[in-house]
Design an enzyme around this catalytic site. Structure first.
Site, PDB file in Angstrom:
ATOM      1  CE1 TYR A  37       2.160  -6.969  -6.079  1.00  0.00           C
ATOM      2  CE2 TYR A  37       1.460  -8.245  -4.305  1.00  0.00           C
ATOM      3  CZ  TYR A  37       2.705  -7.365  -4.985  1.00  0.00           C
ATOM      4  OH  TYR A  37       3.600  -6.967  -4.196  1.00  0.00           O
ATOM      5  CB  SER A  55       5.546 -10.528  -2.979  1.00  0.00           C
ATOM      6  OG  SER A  55       4.580 -10.470  -1.823  1.00  0.00           O
ATOM      7  CE  LYS A  98       5.591  -7.577  -7.208  1.00  0.00           C
ATOM      8  NZ  LYS A  98       6.544  -6.781  -7.944  1.00  0.00           N
TER       9      LYS A  98
END
Ligand code: NAD
Ligand code: UD1
Length: 367
Positions: free
Chosen positions: A156, A132, A160
């Protein structure tokens, strides 16, 4: 087992029942791949896979399985002749990740470790990973290139970034050890995926109140939500609202097919792990998105200006040149396509997949 003996057309798609994964399944099947989906259905329903079959007229294999279950994964790799994994499975809500960080690290980071261990044991070492743009964090830039420093600012995003680190390390170790079949990994950094398949049969089906702009606007337009809050109109942008690089989900998944081809080709001949931005390179503000939605839907979007949301950047868009140069990929669809396809999905499925799911629950469906 030798990597080269495997059928290059056999792909395992983790998280294939989800928003982006289901669109990837359509593109893969239509491009002649055989698709095996692994999903624990924690954020999806099997109806999406029935719709994939409906769109393509082609079969796919589905295992309801958690990627953290290594024994189950080993079994799947033993039964299916997999060549490449497209890894979409993961939790993705920023707010929830701040409230439940351990869940995010366990699901996303440990889940990817379990997956790569099972892959390695089965000698399947080609991977396309859903990363992302959130890994770039707040560097003060507006247009991001792959070599820019990373600095995710929430659990989050950090999950990643950690996965990217793990995958780079796995690949570097194979190169160091001169492995016969080294890891070949594409880290695809998505900007803001929106839109839906043009059929209106598959699309984004968020649980509860959406966090992201496009599903929120779409639910205001259909009358499910009363009012959109525009998070800040005092950013240093032309109209004061936040600017993002929205990319049509079908363009995005086409980038994944190009990535598979690249993994099989010259760039990755001696193995490696490389990051690619998947974005259009063009930013739109929140007000521009609202205007486009009003134009396409013919509905007025009721909105109010609200305070800025914590952790939001003023402006963020991709430099997509590397993906063009090395993957031969470029986004084709424009903002009106993205909005029109979102609206088509929303009007055809005002309750998402919920209305039909009750009648067709299935835990393991093949063909
Ligand atoms: P989604 O929630 O619709 O799909 C994810 C799928 O993974 C779901 O079907 C869910 O049930 C499954 N899943 C989650 N944990 C699992 C586990 N432990 N085992 C098996 N299955 C599991 O999300 P999406 O929007 O399709 O996103 C796909 C991937 O792309 C995610 O990894 C996400 O972090 C990443 N991503 C998404 C966006 C976005 O805006 N949608 C942006 C950047 C990156
Ligand atoms: C968010 C996540 C990011 C994740 C991405 C895709 C945050 C801080 N970032 O990105 O980590 O990768 O989703 O899942 O949550 N907006 C409003 N009103 C709304 C919703 C959004 O004005 O109700 C604005 C935002 O301030 C932003 C733009 O719309 O300027 C896009 O927001 P969103 O769709 O949530 O995406 P990102 O914040 O870019």
């Amino acid at each position: 087992m030798n990597q080269k003996s495997m059928n290059p057309k056999n792909i395992l798609v983790t998280g294939g029942a989800g928003y982006i994964g289901s669109h990837a399944c359509v593109e893969l099947l239509q491009a002649g791949f055989r698709v095996v989906v692994v999903d624990n259905l924690s954020n999806s329903k099997t109806e999406s896979l029935s719709r994939v079959r409906q769109i393509t007229g082609l079969p796919l294999t589905f295992y309801q399985c958690d990627i953290r279950d290594k024994t189950a994964l080993a079994d799947i790799f033993a039964h299916e002749d997999i060549n490449t994994v497209m890894h979409f499975a993961g939790l993705k809500a920023v707010g929830e990740s701040c409230a439940k960080p351990a869940l995010y690290y366990h699901n996303n980071v440990y889940g990817t470790l379990a997956l790569t261990e099972a892959m390695s044991e089965a000698n399947v070492k080609q991977l396309v990973f859903s990363s992302s743009a959130t890994v770039y964090g707040e560097s003060g830039c507006t247009q991001y290139s792959e070599h820019f420093p990373l600095g995710a600012i929430n659990p989050y995003g950090r999950s990643k970034a950690m996965i990217e680190d793990i995958l780079r390390d796995l690949s570097a170790a194979d190169i160091l050890n001169q492995a016969k079949a080294p890891w070949k990994i594409a880290l695809l950094r998505y900007f803001n995926p929106i839109g839906a398949h043009e059929s209106g049969l598959i699309g984004e089906d968020p649980n509860g109140i959406p966090n992201n702009l496009m599903p929120y606007i779409s639910q205001v337009a259909i009358g499910k939500l009363a009012q959109l809050s525009v998070f800040g109109n005092d950013y240093p942008t032309p109209d004061g609202t936040g600017i993002r690089d929205y990319i049509h989900v079908v363009d995005l998944v086409k980038g994944h097919i190009k990535a598979i081809a690249a993994l099989e080709g010259g760039t990755f001949e001696s193995g490696g792990c490389k990051a690619y931005n998947l974005g259009t390179g063009q930013g739109y503000s929140v007000l521009e998105i609202i205007n486009a939605f009003e134009k396409v839907s013919g509905r007025r979007i009721n909105y109010k200006i609200a305070p800025r949301r914590a952790g939001d950047l003023a402006e963020c868009f991709a430099n997509p040149e590397l993906a063009l140069k090395e993957l031969g990929w470029k986004a084709e669809k424009n903002l009106l396509d993205m909005v029109a396809d979102t609206w088509n999905w929303q009007t055809k499925n005002p309750q998402g997949y919920a209305s039909v799911e009750a009648g067709c629950a299935s835990t393991e469906a093949t063909g």
